[in-house]
Design a protein around this motif. Sequence first.
Motif, PDB file in Angstrom:
ATOM      1  N   LYS A  77       0.812  -1.213   0.000  1.00  0.00           N
ATOM      2  CA  LYS A  77       0.000   0.000   0.000  1.00  0.00           C
ATOM      3  C   LYS A  77       0.847   1.265   0.000  1.00  0.00           C
TER       4      LYS A  77
ATOM      5  N   ASN B 224      -9.722  -6.419  -1.319  1.00  0.00           N
ATOM      6  CA  ASN B 224     -10.580  -5.470  -2.033  1.00  0.00           C
ATOM      7  C   ASN B 224     -10.336  -5.507  -3.543  1.00  0.00           C
ATOM      8  N   PHE B 225      -9.376  -6.270  -3.975  1.00  0.00           N
ATOM      9  CA  PHE B 225      -9.069  -6.522  -5.385  1.00  0.00           C
ATOM     10  C   PHE B 225      -8.524  -5.313  -6.147  1.00  0.00           C
ATOM     11  N   GLY B 226      -7.931  -4.361  -5.415  1.00  0.00           N
ATOM     12  CA  GLY B 226      -7.257  -3.263  -6.094  1.00  0.00           C
ATOM     13  C   GLY B 226      -5.998  -3.755  -6.797  1.00  0.00           C
ATOM     14  N   ASN B 227      -5.245  -4.593  -6.108  1.00  0.00           N
ATOM     15  CA  ASN B 227      -3.997  -5.091  -6.660  1.00  0.00           C
ATOM     16  C   ASN B 227      -4.238  -5.888  -7.939  1.00  0.00           C
TER      17      ASN B 227
ATOM     18  N   ALA C 164      -5.625  -8.457   6.177  1.00  0.00           N
ATOM     19  CA  ALA C 164      -5.806  -7.364   5.205  1.00  0.00           C
ATOM     20  C   ALA C 164      -6.654  -7.834   4.021  1.00  0.00           C
TER      21      ALA C 164
ATOM     22  N   HIS D 106      -0.359 -13.495   4.008  1.00  0.00           N
ATOM     23  CA  HIS D 106      -1.001 -13.102   2.748  1.00  0.00           C
ATOM     24  C   HIS D 106      -0.286 -13.752   1.568  1.00  0.00           C
TER      25      HIS D 106
ATOM     26  N   THR E  27       2.653  -9.294  -0.449  1.00  0.00           N
ATOM     27  CA  THR E  27       2.082  -7.971  -0.195  1.00  0.00           C
ATOM     28  C   THR E  27       2.557  -7.328   1.108  1.00  0.00           C
TER      29      THR E  27
END
Length: 432
Positions: A107, A249-252, A300, A355, A380
């Motif tokens: 992040k 949240n599936f941003g990556n 996360a 993760h 991550t």
Amino acid sequence: MHFYSTADPHLRVDLRRAVLEGLAPGGGLYLPETLRPLPATFFDRLPDLSFPELATEVALQLLGDSLPATDLRKIVHRAIDFDAPLHKLDDQRQVLELFHGPTLAFKDFGARFMAGLMGWLNRGEDQALTILVATSGDTGGAVAAGFYQTPGIEVVILYPQGKVSPLQEKQLTTLGHNITALEIDGTFDDCQRMVKAAFSDRELAQQCRLSSANSINIARLIPQAFYYFRAYQQWDGAQPPVFCVPSGNFGNLTAGLLAHRLGLPVQHFIAATNVNDVVPEYLETASFHPRPSVPTLSNAMDVGNPSNFARMLALFGGSHPAMQAQIYGARYTDLQTRAGIREVFERYGYQIDPHGAVGYLALRDYQVQHPDAAGIILETAHPAKFPEVVEAETGQSVPMPPQLAALAEREKVATPLPADVAALRDWLLARP
Ligand SMILES: *Cc1c(COP(=O)(O)O)cnc(C)c1O
């Protein structure tokens, strides 16, 4: 470059509005209007480009003429000042280490780039922008570090007293300068309620020039496309890599899809989750069922209603078969995650965080069906952020990175505040 909203494909806004507004009207998310592949000359030069240099070219492709190239180059070079190295486990499996930034998680890429971009968008204004965030732990730390000393931006972080880890509290409360921590006598939900109330108080929001830095902002997604290219630059496989992305949240993963649309060679994507498996379930059944999140070791990724799913769907034109053809989904329990941490250590002598372990298991299982595929697991977070579980499963202590060691020495400065909307309002207005 203009940006459209997933809630209203006819809506077009400029970069300024997309970034400062964050969420589009009706809860939509912004995406770049055009995604054109980078030219062959870019891929010819790729081996010789530094990480910030290649990132600048990717950013230019995504943002076009939204800002002068020289300004964009400066923002990228300032934000991307740490690397994303590939660590080879064996010929078929490599780990992309995204944890070399100030808060030891991927992040940091998003927060640092977003800070630079917001600072640029606010240049020439007399009054500072105030970024207001509620945090239950990690997000606040990345935002604080990312925006630290950004000219023209004040950051105010609300966190629940006694409910974040001592390390997380240090990340929120020890920076000073333009970062202020408010220690709320309440829960994370109280913090969130107070922030929401402040944003919906139009007079307050205008007077204080409030803005948000939440995870759905397009400015956080763009820099996440950079490291997919950085990974590919270091890739030595004969075939394009499979990218395995531990997701919440599936941003990556969405950023990976953007990179692919910009011409990055990718064999396949893997959406790896813990038991919060709404997206793997969608890939298998074509029905999307958001539900309350369940706490796990890979916390996360404890997301029951992943907001970037709307972006993923938009990128596949709303087609389940199209998404299914490109993304494989898999989910793992905490027990399996622990076994994954052990397996990676026993086979490769590498300490992976919970993760990353979910990602490792998903790639391993995918390779049972696709024995010739070689892939990259996105790691991550640094294992030192989860010392108890990593030490328990590997039998070795996790060496503390300097970023964490330095924190222990620093002194906490926080302003206590009751869990009360009016108290936050008064505090915001009383600032000089
Ligand atoms: C935020 C986070 C994730 C999930 O990433 P998404 O982009 O929300 O899918 C995974 N691992 C770590 C360590 C994170 O902090």
